[in-house]
Design a protein around this motif. Structure first.
Motif, short mmCIF file in Angstrom:
data_model
loop_
_atom_site.label_atom_id
_atom_site.label_comp_id
_atom_site.label_asym_id
_atom_site.label_seq_id
_atom_site.Cartn_x
_atom_site.Cartn_y
_atom_site.Cartn_z
N VAL A 96 8.22 17.01 10.02
CA VAL A 96 7.37 15.68 9.37
C VAL A 96 8.64 14.98 8.60
O VAL A 96 8.47 13.86 8.81
N LEU A 97 9.36 16.13 7.90
CA LEU A 97 10.37 14.77 7.24
C LEU A 97 11.54 14.12 8.15
O LEU A 97 11.68 13.39 7.81
N GLN A 98 11.59 14.59 8.99
CA GLN A 98 12.98 14.38 10.10
C GLN A 98 12.25 12.75 10.93
O GLN A 98 12.51 12.04 10.51
N LEU A 99 10.91 12.71 10.94
CA LEU A 99 10.13 12.16 11.58
C LEU A 99 9.42 10.69 10.42
O LEU A 99 9.72 9.55 10.79
N THR A 136 3.04 9.52 13.19
CA THR A 136 3.17 10.53 13.58
C THR A 136 3.83 11.82 12.90
O THR A 136 2.73 12.21 12.48
N ALA A 137 4.04 11.65 11.59
CA ALA A 137 4.27 12.39 10.95
C ALA A 137 2.93 12.86 9.96
O ALA A 137 3.10 13.60 9.69
N LYS A 141 -2.49 17.98 9.88
CA LYS A 141 -3.32 19.86 10.72
C LYS A 141 -2.04 20.25 10.23
O LYS A 141 -2.88 21.68 10.64
N THR A 142 -0.17 19.73 9.42
CA THR A 142 -0.08 21.54 8.75
C THR A 142 -0.51 21.98 7.61
O THR A 142 -0.49 23.12 7.20
N SER A 185 3.45 11.35 -0.12
CA SER A 185 4.24 11.28 -0.15
C SER A 185 4.29 10.30 0.54
O SER A 185 4.41 8.80 0.62
N LEU A 186 3.53 10.51 2.66
CA LEU A 186 3.30 9.65 2.76
C LEU A 186 2.91 9.21 3.40
O LEU A 186 2.16 7.93 3.10
#
Length: 85
Positions: A26-29, A37-38, A44-45, A69-70
Motif C-alpha cells: 500500500v505504501l509503495q502504491l 488501488t492502495a 481489505k488488509t 491517510s489514504l
C-alpha cells in the motif's frame, strides 16, 4: 536479538507477515500515486487485521493510520476523521 529456540510458523505468524507485506505494498502504491488501488488493498488488509490481531496491536494501528491517510489524501475527510480517532 537472541533466539532461544526455533518453532514452526503459526497461523498468527503467517497472518501478521501477510498484513505487514500488504501494508508495504500500500505504501509503495501510495508513493506511485495509485491511491484507488492502495485504498482497495488497505480496506481489505484492515478487515483482516481487525479479525486476526489484538486491539492494541501496533500493526493494527498502522493499518488504521494508513487507511486514514489514504482517505485524507483523496480529500475524503469525513471518512478519514473517524479512522484517526
Amino acid at each position: 536479538v537472541r533466539f532461544e529456540s526455533l518453532r514452526p510458523a503459526t497461523d498468527q505468524d503467517r497472518s501478521e507477515f501477510d498484513i505487514e507485506r500488504q501494508n508495504e505494498q500500500v505504501l509503495q502504491l501510495f508513493t506511485e500515486g495509485k491511491i484507488e488501488t492502495a485504498l482497495d488493498i488497505m480496506q481489505k488488509t484492515l478487515e483482516r487485521a481487525e479479525q486476526t490481531l489484538p486491539p492494541d496491536s501496533e500493526m493494527l494501528a498502522q493499518c488504521l493510520n494508513n487507511l486514514a491517510s489514504l482517505y485524507f489524501t483523496k480529500g475524503n475527510f469525513a471518512k478519514a476523521e473517524p479512522v484517526y480517532e
